[in-house]
Design a protein around this motif. Sequence first.
Motif, PDB file in Angstrom:
ATOM      1  N   UNK A  43      48.315  24.319 -17.672  1.00 24.81           N
ATOM      2  CA  UNK A  43      47.932  23.395 -16.612  1.00 24.81           C
ATOM      3  C   UNK A  43      49.036  23.407 -15.567  1.00 24.81           C
ATOM      4  N   UNK A  44      48.729  23.895 -14.371  1.00 17.56           N
ATOM      5  CA  UNK A  44      49.775  24.126 -13.377  1.00 17.56           C
ATOM      6  C   UNK A  44      50.317  22.833 -12.771  1.00 17.56           C
ATOM      7  N   UNK A  45      51.583  22.894 -12.389  1.00 14.00           N
ATOM      8  CA  UNK A  45      52.236  21.756 -11.750  1.00 14.00           C
ATOM      9  C   UNK A  45      51.477  21.370 -10.488  1.00 14.00           C
ATOM     10  N   UNK A  46      51.301  20.064 -10.299  1.00 13.29           N
ATOM     11  CA  UNK A  46      50.593  19.546  -9.130  1.00 13.29           C
ATOM     12  C   UNK A  46      49.105  19.366  -9.336  1.00 13.29           C
ATOM     13  N   UNK A  47      48.563  19.873 -10.457  1.00 11.83           N
ATOM     14  CA  UNK A  47      47.130  19.711 -10.731  1.00 11.83           C
ATOM     15  C   UNK A  47      46.875  18.390 -11.444  1.00 11.83           C
ATOM     16  N   UNK A  48      45.604  17.972 -11.429  1.00 10.53           N
ATOM     17  CA  UNK A  48      45.191  16.744 -12.107  1.00 10.53           C
ATOM     18  C   UNK A  48      44.136  17.085 -13.140  1.00 10.53           C
ATOM     19  N   UNK A  49      44.196  16.381 -14.267  1.00  8.12           N
ATOM     20  CA  UNK A  49      43.248  16.595 -15.357  1.00  8.12           C
ATOM     21  C   UNK A  49      42.780  15.235 -15.867  1.00  8.12           C
ATOM     22  N   UNK A  50      41.462  15.036 -15.869  1.00  5.12           N
ATOM     23  CA  UNK A  50      40.883  13.801 -16.394  1.00  5.12           C
ATOM     24  C   UNK A  50      40.240  14.119 -17.736  1.00  5.12           C
ATOM     25  N   UNK A  51      40.691  13.408 -18.774  1.00  7.33           N
ATOM     26  CA  UNK A  51      40.106  13.524 -20.112  1.00  7.33           C
ATOM     27  C   UNK A  51      39.270  12.266 -20.334  1.00  7.33           C
ATOM     28  N   UNK A  52      37.957  12.358 -20.131  1.00  7.50           N
ATOM     29  CA  UNK A  52      37.119  11.168 -20.104  1.00  7.50           C
ATOM     30  C   UNK A  52      36.992  10.427 -21.431  1.00  7.50           C
ATOM     31  N   UNK A  53      37.069  11.138 -22.544  1.00  8.90           N
ATOM     32  CA  UNK A  53      36.936  10.461 -23.838  1.00  8.90           C
ATOM     33  C   UNK A  53      38.161   9.607 -24.158  1.00  8.90           C
ATOM     34  N   UNK A  54      39.310  10.001 -23.605  1.00  8.69           N
ATOM     35  CA  UNK A  54      40.554   9.261 -23.851  1.00  8.69           C
ATOM     36  C   UNK A  54      40.893   8.304 -22.716  1.00  8.69           C
ATOM     37  N   UNK A  55      40.178   8.423 -21.585  1.00  9.05           N
ATOM     38  CA  UNK A  55      40.418   7.597 -20.401  1.00  9.05           C
ATOM     39  C   UNK A  55      41.825   7.805 -19.836  1.00  9.05           C
ATOM     40  N   UNK A  56      42.216   9.079 -19.738  1.00  9.67           N
ATOM     41  CA  UNK A  56      43.516   9.429 -19.177  1.00  9.67           C
ATOM     42  C   UNK A  56      43.355  10.411 -18.036  1.00  9.67           C
ATOM     43  N   UNK A  57      44.213  10.275 -17.048  1.00  2.83           N
ATOM     44  CA  UNK A  57      44.387  11.255 -15.984  1.00  2.83           C
ATOM     45  C   UNK A  57      45.824  11.738 -16.088  1.00  2.83           C
ATOM     46  N   UNK A  58      45.998  13.055 -16.065  1.00  2.00           N
ATOM     47  CA  UNK A  58      47.326  13.650 -16.118  1.00  2.00           C
ATOM     48  C   UNK A  58      47.649  14.283 -14.774  1.00  2.00           C
ATOM     49  N   UNK A  59      48.773  13.890 -14.181  1.00  2.00           N
ATOM     50  CA  UNK A  59      49.319  14.588 -13.018  1.00  2.00           C
ATOM     51  C   UNK A  59      50.410  15.492 -13.560  1.00  2.00           C
ATOM     52  N   UNK A  60      50.163  16.792 -13.456  1.00  2.00           N
ATOM     53  CA  UNK A  60      51.051  17.760 -14.094  1.00  2.00           C
ATOM     54  C   UNK A  60      52.339  17.967 -13.305  1.00  2.00           C
ATOM     55  N   UNK A  61      53.426  18.018 -14.064  1.00  2.00           N
ATOM     56  CA  UNK A  61      54.739  18.339 -13.519  1.00  2.00           C
ATOM     57  C   UNK A  61      55.021  19.794 -13.891  1.00  2.00           C
ATOM     58  N   UNK A  62      56.115  20.070 -14.579  1.00  2.00           N
ATOM     59  CA  UNK A  62      56.423  21.437 -14.990  1.00  2.00           C
ATOM     60  C   UNK A  62      56.550  21.507 -16.502  1.00  2.00           C
ATOM     61  N   UNK A  63      56.328  22.709 -17.036  1.00  2.00           N
ATOM     62  CA  UNK A  63      56.538  22.993 -18.461  1.00  2.00           C
ATOM     63  C   UNK A  63      55.752  22.066 -19.384  1.00  2.00           C
ATOM     64  N   UNK A  64      54.551  21.701 -18.982  1.00  2.00           N
ATOM     65  CA  UNK A  64      53.707  20.863 -19.819  1.00  2.00           C
ATOM     66  C   UNK A  64      53.950  19.380 -19.698  1.00  2.00           C
ATOM     67  N   UNK A  65      54.960  18.980 -18.934  1.00  2.00           N
ATOM     68  CA  UNK A  65      55.201  17.558 -18.725  1.00  2.00           C
ATOM     69  C   UNK A  65      54.212  17.022 -17.703  1.00  2.00           C
ATOM     70  N   UNK A  66      53.873  15.747 -17.843  1.00  2.00           N
ATOM     71  CA  UNK A  66      52.915  15.129 -16.926  1.00  2.00           C
ATOM     72  C   UNK A  66      53.177  13.636 -16.847  1.00  2.00           C
ATOM     73  N   UNK A  67      52.685  13.046 -15.782  1.00  2.00           N
ATOM     74  CA  UNK A  67      52.603  11.592 -15.707  1.00  2.00           C
ATOM     75  C   UNK A  67      51.167  11.254 -16.088  1.00  2.00           C
ATOM     76  N   UNK A  68      51.028  10.437 -17.103  1.00  2.00           N
ATOM     77  CA  UNK A  68      49.708  10.065 -17.607  1.00  2.00           C
ATOM     78  C   UNK A  68      49.367   8.661 -17.122  1.00  2.00           C
TER      79      UNK A  68
END
Length: 191
Positions: free
Chosen positions: A44-69
């Motif tokens: 998941x590339x840095x700067x991308x967003x991922x919504x996991x609807x079953x968990x109700x989370x949005x991830x804003x990707x940083x680097x090396x797999x880190x994200x702000x959830x």
Amino acid sequence: MLTRRAFVAAAVTVGAFPSLAVGHPVTLPDKYLPQLVNTGRKDWEAGSLHVLPDDFFLFFMLQDGLAIRYGVGVGRKGLYTAGTFTVGRKAKWPRWRPTDAMIRREPHKYARFKDGVAGGPNNPLGARALYLYNDAGRDTYLRIHGTNEPGTIGSAVSNGCARLTNEHVKDLYDRVEIGARVELHPKVATA
């Protein structure tokens, strides 16, 4: 690609997240408060967003797999649309108009807003909106936006959009660039 400076700034800001929890009258469960997490997803590339609807989370990707959830509310049954999109536009205190489909589906609720609602604290899109476009460059009418109903975070209640609290969407808005890729992952749960 996120620069090292942007990554460090994001990590430092994560330390200030307790202040993001007091911007609204609803106390969210800790798991829905913004937090720095290791997703383990190096694809998941840095700067991308991922919504996991079953968990109700949005991830804003940083680097090396880190994200702000962030905790989110998502589209209710039959209205959530999975897919890959691009942030084509951003707006502060956006104007809102229900889609024609929303008006047809629930005229008692939405017909009175057919001419739109000016931006502001009573607007259903909340403080900020990210407009999702398809690969052909067309607006999909899907949004990642704020809400003046923070108690809906962690549930499937919207007409298809992903919603964050107004305080959390303000933070996310400042991090996301026009052109960022957004993945609305498919629902797995059947309920």
